[in-house]
Design a protein around this motif. Structure first.
Motif, PDB file in Angstrom:
ATOM      1  N   GLY A  41       0.745  -1.111  -0.081  1.00  0.00           N
ATOM      2  CA  GLY A  41       0.024   0.123  -0.018  1.00  0.00           C
ATOM      3  C   GLY A  41       0.928   1.147  -0.186  1.00  0.00           C
ATOM      4  N   THR A  54      -0.944   7.372  -1.569  1.00  0.00           N
ATOM      5  CA  THR A  54      -0.814   6.019  -1.083  1.00  0.00           C
ATOM      6  C   THR A  54      -2.033   5.462  -1.284  1.00  0.00           C
ATOM      7  OG1 THR A  54      -0.894   5.971   1.033  1.00  0.00           O
ATOM      8  CG2 THR A  54       1.215   6.540   0.397  1.00  0.00           C
ATOM      9  N   ASP A  55      -1.926   4.125  -0.909  1.00  0.00           N
ATOM     10  CA  ASP A  55      -3.427   3.412  -0.630  1.00  0.00           C
ATOM     11  C   ASP A  55      -3.915   3.594   0.667  1.00  0.00           C
ATOM     12  OD1 ASP A  55      -3.003   2.231  -3.270  1.00  0.00           O
ATOM     13  OD2 ASP A  55      -2.373   0.319  -2.628  1.00  0.00           O
ATOM     14  N   PHE A  56      -3.084   4.207   1.548  1.00  0.00           N
ATOM     15  CA  PHE A  56      -3.777   4.417   2.911  1.00  0.00           C
ATOM     16  C   PHE A  56      -4.469   5.602   2.743  1.00  0.00           C
ATOM     17  CE2 PHE A  56       0.047   1.753   3.423  1.00  0.00           C
ATOM     18  CZ  PHE A  56      -0.359   0.839   4.299  1.00  0.00           C
ATOM     19  N   ARG A  57      -5.826   5.382   2.322  1.00  0.00           N
ATOM     20  CA  ARG A  57      -6.564   6.683   2.178  1.00  0.00           C
ATOM     21  C   ARG A  57      -7.290   7.325   3.468  1.00  0.00           C
ATOM     22  NH1 ARG A  57      -7.044   7.306  -3.581  1.00  0.00           N
ATOM     23  NH2 ARG A  57      -5.019   6.844  -4.059  1.00  0.00           N
ATOM     24  N   ARG A  68      -5.912   1.420   4.838  1.00  0.00           N
ATOM     25  CA  ARG A  68      -6.501   1.244   3.652  1.00  0.00           C
ATOM     26  C   ARG A  68      -7.722   1.009   3.737  1.00  0.00           C
ATOM     27  NH1 ARG A  68      -2.033  -3.177   2.288  1.00  0.00           N
ATOM     28  NH2 ARG A  68      -2.492  -3.200   4.985  1.00  0.00           N
ATOM     29  N   ASP A 128      -9.297  -2.159   5.381  1.00  0.00           N
ATOM     30  CA  ASP A 128      -8.613  -2.622   6.623  1.00  0.00           C
ATOM     31  C   ASP A 128      -9.362  -2.664   7.952  1.00  0.00           C
ATOM     32  OD1 ASP A 128      -6.142  -3.130   5.304  1.00  0.00           O
ATOM     33  OD2 ASP A 128      -5.288  -1.147   5.916  1.00  0.00           O
TER      34      ASP A 128
END
Lengths: 124, 245
Positions: free
Chosen positions: B170, B194-197, B238, B241
């Motif tokens: 991520g 990033t994918d960590f939205r 993410r 998660d």
């Protein structure tokens, strides 16, 4: 960390790949991982502590996981006090050795402890 | 037992960056009509992250760990919009509000955006990333803040620190430069790149200040308090998660 480390903030980057006990690569996405580091015998860099993968030192997990090919990146860095590291080099050389233990998916890899050597060569 | 293999040095792939969601893109998502929608969650932040994941909304959450925010939530809506769901969820929690900025929905205790004791409102003169992983940048941001929030005592011996920061699924290498940005803006930037939205800051119920005047935060991952010399902490998730129990 192999080699010298000229200046605070400089990092070394590694890539690890997780394998099972038979040496087979574990192609698993998002295996949770974290690490803990403790100083061993030498600490002439006068390190007072470590920042590890998870914000609260030497604890985890914290939602950091492997890529789909079982790999992850590691960034090692050192910031020693005045007298050792300055921008662009070291006034006095120093070395600190430490043991790093990884935890993957809740399993502590105590049989595969990484021996780290933080080293700054004298360059002034 | 697992073993780790040191495979390669300095050979990370260069990830293609997806276009960050624009403010306009977020507005389109929020206006989407919903005939029927139900959310069932164990806690308030879990309800928010479920909605964020379902509709792919970038979200910054500041929440206080109280009995009220940790109650089960089961809500249904008819003929509403995604915005309506978020609004309804936030308004159902006494003392919370939300706002949209930087392409991110921010949910926070009322007054948090103006709270000078919140580290999220602290401004950083210059914060630069040059092809670095967001996880490393998050670490660097935290180190910068620690110097202000918990500076070493003048009498303490000059000790150094070393760090080991792992990054993985991520995360991406990113490049940007922000001048005089608040920590909240920097977290938005890291999140969108990033994918960590989703980013989350957790406050303990006991809302106290450090000696330097900053509001103490708690860890999302443990109920133990966070020592002053470890302040502040935050978490990235993410979409999809699970929140830690």
């Amino acid at each position: 960390m192999a080699g010298s480390n000229p200046g605070c903030g400089t990092t070394r980057t590694f890539k690890y790949q997780v394998r099972d006990q038979f040496g087979q690569v574990m192609l698993v996405y998002n295996m949770q991982l974290w690490d803990s580091i403790v100083t061993t015998s030498t600490n002439t860099c006068n390190l007072g502590g470590y920042n590890t993968t998870c914000a609260i030192t030497n604890t985890g997990p914290c939602n950091v996981g492997t890529f789909a090919d079982g790999t992850f990146n590691e960034n090692l860095g050192i910031c020693a006090p005045a007298g050792h590291l300055v921008s662009g080099g070291c006034i006095t050389g120093c070395t600190t050795t430490a043991d790093q233990t990884w935890n993957i998916n809740g399993i502590s890899l105590s049989g595969d402890v990484k021996n780290l050597s933080y080293q700054c060569d004298r360059s002034w | 037992m697992y073993t780790l293999l040191l495979a390669t040095l300095l050979l990370q792939p260069i990830w293609a960056l997806p276009p960050p969601p624009s403010e306009q893109g977020l507005q389109v998502k929020l206006r989407a009509n919903l005939e029927n929608y139900t959310v069932a969650a164990e806690t308030f932040p879990q309800a928010l992250t479920k909605v964020a994941a379902q509709f792919e909304i970038p979200m910054g959450i500041e929440w206080i760990r109280t009995s009220a925010t940790q109650r089960e939530i089961r809500r249904s809506w008819r003929h509403t919009t995604v915005y309506g769901v978020v609004e309804s969820l936030v308004k159902s929690q006494s003392g919370y509000d939300f706002a949209i900025a930087n392409g991110v929905i921010h949910v926070f205790p009322k007054g948090a955006l103006m709270d000078r004791s919140s580290f999220l409102n602290h401004r950083i003169n210059k914060f630069e990333a040059k092809n670095e992983f967001a996880g490393v940048l998050s670490y660097r941001l935290r180190e910068l803040l620690k110097r202000t929030i918990s500076p070493p005592l003048p009498s303490s011996p000059a000790l150094g620190t070393a760090g080991s920061i792992a990054t993985g699924a991520g995360d991406r290498r990113i490049t940007f430069r922000l001048v005089n940005a608040s920590v909240r803006q920097i977290l938005d930037k890291l999140s969108l790149a990033t994918d960590f939205r989703i980013w989350i800051v957790t406050y303990p119920e006991d809302r106290t200040l450090t000696e330097t005047g900053f509001r103490r935060v708690a860890s999302l991952y443990t109920s133990s308090s966070v020592a002053d010399n470890e302040q502040p902490v935050w978490a990235f998730l993410r979409w999809g998660d699970a929140l830690p129990k």
